[in-house]
Design a protein around this motif. Structure first.
Motif, short mmCIF file in Angstrom:
data_model
loop_
_atom_site.label_atom_id
_atom_site.label_comp_id
_atom_site.label_asym_id
_atom_site.label_seq_id
_atom_site.Cartn_x
_atom_site.Cartn_y
_atom_site.Cartn_z
N ILE A 54 -3.33 -21.73 -7.96
CA ILE A 54 -3.18 -20.70 -6.93
C ILE A 54 -1.71 -20.57 -6.55
N PRO A 55 -1.11 -19.42 -6.76
CA PRO A 55 0.31 -19.28 -6.46
C PRO A 55 0.57 -19.35 -4.96
N THR A 56 1.70 -19.88 -4.58
CA THR A 56 2.08 -19.94 -3.17
C THR A 56 2.69 -18.61 -2.76
N SER A 57 2.58 -18.29 -1.48
CA SER A 57 3.08 -17.02 -0.96
C SER A 57 4.41 -17.26 -0.26
N ASN A 58 5.48 -16.69 -0.83
CA ASN A 58 6.81 -16.81 -0.24
C ASN A 58 7.38 -15.41 -0.03
N GLU A 175 8.45 4.16 -5.62
CA GLU A 175 7.90 4.18 -6.97
C GLU A 175 6.55 3.45 -6.95
N GLU A 176 6.39 2.39 -7.73
CA GLU A 176 5.11 1.68 -7.75
C GLU A 176 5.09 0.47 -6.83
N ASN A 177 6.16 0.25 -6.10
CA ASN A 177 6.32 -0.98 -5.33
C ASN A 177 6.01 -0.74 -3.85
N TYR A 200 -3.61 9.31 22.99
CA TYR A 200 -2.25 8.80 22.92
C TYR A 200 -2.10 7.98 21.64
N ALA A 201 -0.86 7.73 21.24
CA ALA A 201 -0.58 6.93 20.05
C ALA A 201 0.28 5.73 20.42
N LYS A 202 0.05 4.61 19.74
CA LYS A 202 0.83 3.40 19.96
C LYS A 202 1.05 2.71 18.62
N LEU A 203 2.29 2.38 18.32
CA LEU A 203 2.62 1.67 17.09
C LEU A 203 2.34 0.18 17.29
N LEU A 204 1.30 -0.33 16.61
CA LEU A 204 0.94 -1.73 16.76
C LEU A 204 1.84 -2.64 15.94
N LYS A 205 2.16 -2.23 14.71
CA LYS A 205 2.95 -3.11 13.84
C LYS A 205 3.64 -2.28 12.77
N SER A 206 4.89 -2.68 12.46
CA SER A 206 5.63 -2.05 11.37
C SER A 206 6.49 -3.11 10.70
N VAL A 207 6.28 -3.32 9.40
CA VAL A 207 7.04 -4.35 8.68
C VAL A 207 7.56 -3.76 7.38
N SER A 208 8.54 -4.43 6.80
CA SER A 208 9.08 -4.03 5.50
C SER A 208 9.23 -5.25 4.61
N PHE A 209 9.23 -5.01 3.31
CA PHE A 209 9.42 -6.06 2.32
C PHE A 209 10.71 -5.76 1.56
N PRO A 210 11.84 -6.34 1.98
CA PRO A 210 13.12 -6.03 1.34
C PRO A 210 13.21 -6.62 -0.06
N LYS A 211 14.12 -6.10 -0.85
CA LYS A 211 14.35 -6.67 -2.17
C LYS A 211 14.93 -8.08 -2.02
N VAL A 212 14.59 -8.94 -2.95
CA VAL A 212 15.10 -10.31 -2.99
C VAL A 212 15.88 -10.48 -4.29
N ASN A 213 17.16 -10.80 -4.16
CA ASN A 213 18.05 -10.92 -5.33
C ASN A 213 18.05 -9.62 -6.14
N GLY A 214 18.00 -8.50 -5.40
CA GLY A 214 18.07 -7.20 -6.06
C GLY A 214 16.78 -6.73 -6.69
N LYS A 215 15.69 -7.47 -6.52
CA LYS A 215 14.42 -7.12 -7.15
C LYS A 215 13.34 -6.90 -6.09
N TYR A 216 12.42 -5.98 -6.40
CA TYR A 216 11.30 -5.76 -5.50
C TYR A 216 10.42 -7.01 -5.45
N ARG A 218 6.77 -8.85 -5.18
CA ARG A 218 5.45 -8.52 -5.71
C ARG A 218 4.44 -8.55 -4.56
N ILE A 219 4.26 -7.39 -3.95
CA ILE A 219 3.35 -7.24 -2.82
C ILE A 219 2.12 -6.48 -3.29
N THR A 220 0.96 -7.08 -3.17
CA THR A 220 -0.26 -6.44 -3.65
C THR A 220 -0.90 -5.59 -2.57
N SER A 221 -1.65 -4.61 -3.02
CA SER A 221 -2.38 -3.74 -2.09
C SER A 221 -3.41 -4.55 -1.32
N GLU A 222 -4.02 -5.56 -1.98
CA GLU A 222 -5.03 -6.38 -1.32
C GLU A 222 -4.42 -7.14 -0.14
#
Length: 413
Positions: A54-58, A175-177, A200-216, A218-222
């Motif tokens: 099972i791969p670790t999540s970093n 793109e696909e990332n 009314y609308a309220k933003l509960l959460k907003s996050v981003s996944f920045p590139k690491v060492n210039g690479k996207y 691997r964030i899955t849809s699941e």
């Protein structure tokens, strides 16, 4: 916009405008090399070992870069939504009185011109309004940068969604990332005034996944779907007392947790023990015994004549853990009979406001401080930690000392 007008413009929906779900892309099949019999067995064993590991999540997670712009109901005024912060009351939408077809939200990412937004929803309908044409969209829909969507409680069948809460999930792709996601809550506090209720609308959460060492990354849809579901589930279990108080003529700005319980022992006038009938995220598990303390007469009154077959929903700010077990300070309670019917509560006016772990009398605070507390209590716990000063009267009332706006200590577990 009147319902009749809304029905007329929706009647000409062009099916070609309905965005279909993105087709799943098939992964390439691995190519195996031929080995000798012994080498093949060794290779298969090694590969099998890798497959079952099972791969670790970093994952590297940053604050979201998505900009969601909301618009005032009766003017061109606009405001960028901030995570965990409620919009002013004039940023509402009502089908009965608004000239817009729905609650407008503009999605933008100025520094990421090539991103697309995959927007999904379950309750209500999302509309696009372009070139004087209103189009009802299916879920999920894919839109580009700087697109405004409109949420409405009217379905394309012209039936109305009569729930008090809905959610919009936004997955951000480059793109696909997957490079981020956000969850927006749509809610109303006056559903009893239908069909003129305001949303009314309220933003509960907003996050981003920045590139690491210039690479996207691997964030899955699941993974993203599970995180968005967790946010929605947690929000459903964290109830703002104003929504409860509106049923009984009460008001309170603190954000409270809630859980269904069964009373097992009344210790005295202000303390009783309960068994949890449901989970409360990260704190309480079904079957836990909780010691409950309350100073409010409304809770004590209904406990005087409680029946063992009845159960309660209790409201509280935090969960404490002691050597004796779990404990909470109860701010409100709703009692249900054996058939699940809500029993009438005394109509008692709330005169307190919550600050961290303290319930303070509103009469002891200035109007400016009460307004400050309303904004403070609307912040997420992380945002509250970033607050460096509090009003002087609040500082003194909490027993910290005297002075002008003074540094506030972070809440302790």
């Amino acid at each position: 916009m009147r319902k009749e007008d809304f029905a007329e413009v929706l009647g000409d929906i062009n099916e070609k405008h309905i965005v279909e779900a993105r087709a799943d892309r098939k992964a390439k099949k691995p190519i195996w090399l031929k080995w000798s019999a012994m080498a093949a067995c060794l290779c298969v064993a090694l590969i099998f070992g890798l497959l079952i590991k099972i791969p670790t999540s970093n994952k590297t997670i940053d604050p979201g870069f998505l900009v969601i712009t909301a618009y005032a109901a009766s003017s061109d005024e606009e405001m960028i939504m901030q995570e965990g912060i409620e919009l002013p009351l004039n940023y509402n939408w009502s089908m009965a009185i608004s000239s817009r077809p729905g609650l407008p939200l503009k999605l933008s990412a100025d520094e990421y011109s090539n991103v697309t937004f995959e927007v999904s929803f379950e309750e209500g309908t999302l509309l696009l309004w372009e070139d004087n044409t209103i189009v009802a969209m299916n879920s999920p829909l894919e839109i580009g940068n700087d697109t405004t969507i409109y949420w409405t409680n009217v379905y394309p069948t012209f039936e109305e969604y009569m729930g008090a809460t809905a959610y919009i999930n936004i997955v951000i792709r480059e793109e696909e990332n997957i490079v981020g996601y956000a969850v927006v809550k749509i809610y109303t506090n006056d559903l009893e005034n239908a069909p003129t209720q305001s949303y009314y609308a309220k933003l509960l959460k907003s996050v981003s996944f920045p590139k690491v060492n210039g690479k996207y990354q691997r964030i899955t849809s699941e993974y993203v779907q599970s995180e968005m579901k967790r946010i929605v589930d947690n929000n459903d279990n964290a109830t703002e007392i104003v929504s409860f108080g509106s049923e009984h003529g009460q008001s309170q700005s603190a954000r409270l947790l809630s859980v269904d319980v069964k009373v097992t022992e009344v210790v005295n006038d202000t303390t009783f023990k309960v068994e949890a009938l449901a989970d409360c995220p990260d704190k309480i598990t079904t079957g836990n015994t909780i010691s409950v303390t309350t100073d409010f007469e409304s809770v004590a009154d209904i406990l005087e004549n409680y029946q063992e077959s009845n159960h309660f929903k209790i409201y509280f700010p935090t969960v404490g853990k002691t050597d004796a077990g779990l404990s909470v300070t109860c701010f409100d309670a709703v009692q249900y009979d054996a058939d699940g019917e809500c029993l009438e509560l005394p109509d008692i006016e709330r005169d307190t406001v919550q600050f961290q772990d303290k319930a303070l009398n509103k009469s002891d605070l200035s109007a400016e401080t009460l307004e400050w507390l309303e904004r403070y209590n609307a912040l997420s716990p992380e945002e509250q930690l970033a607050i460096s000063s509090i009003p002087s009267d609040l500082y003194e009332l909490c027993g910290y000392g005297e002075g002008e706006n003074t540094e506030v200590s972070a809440p302790t577990e």
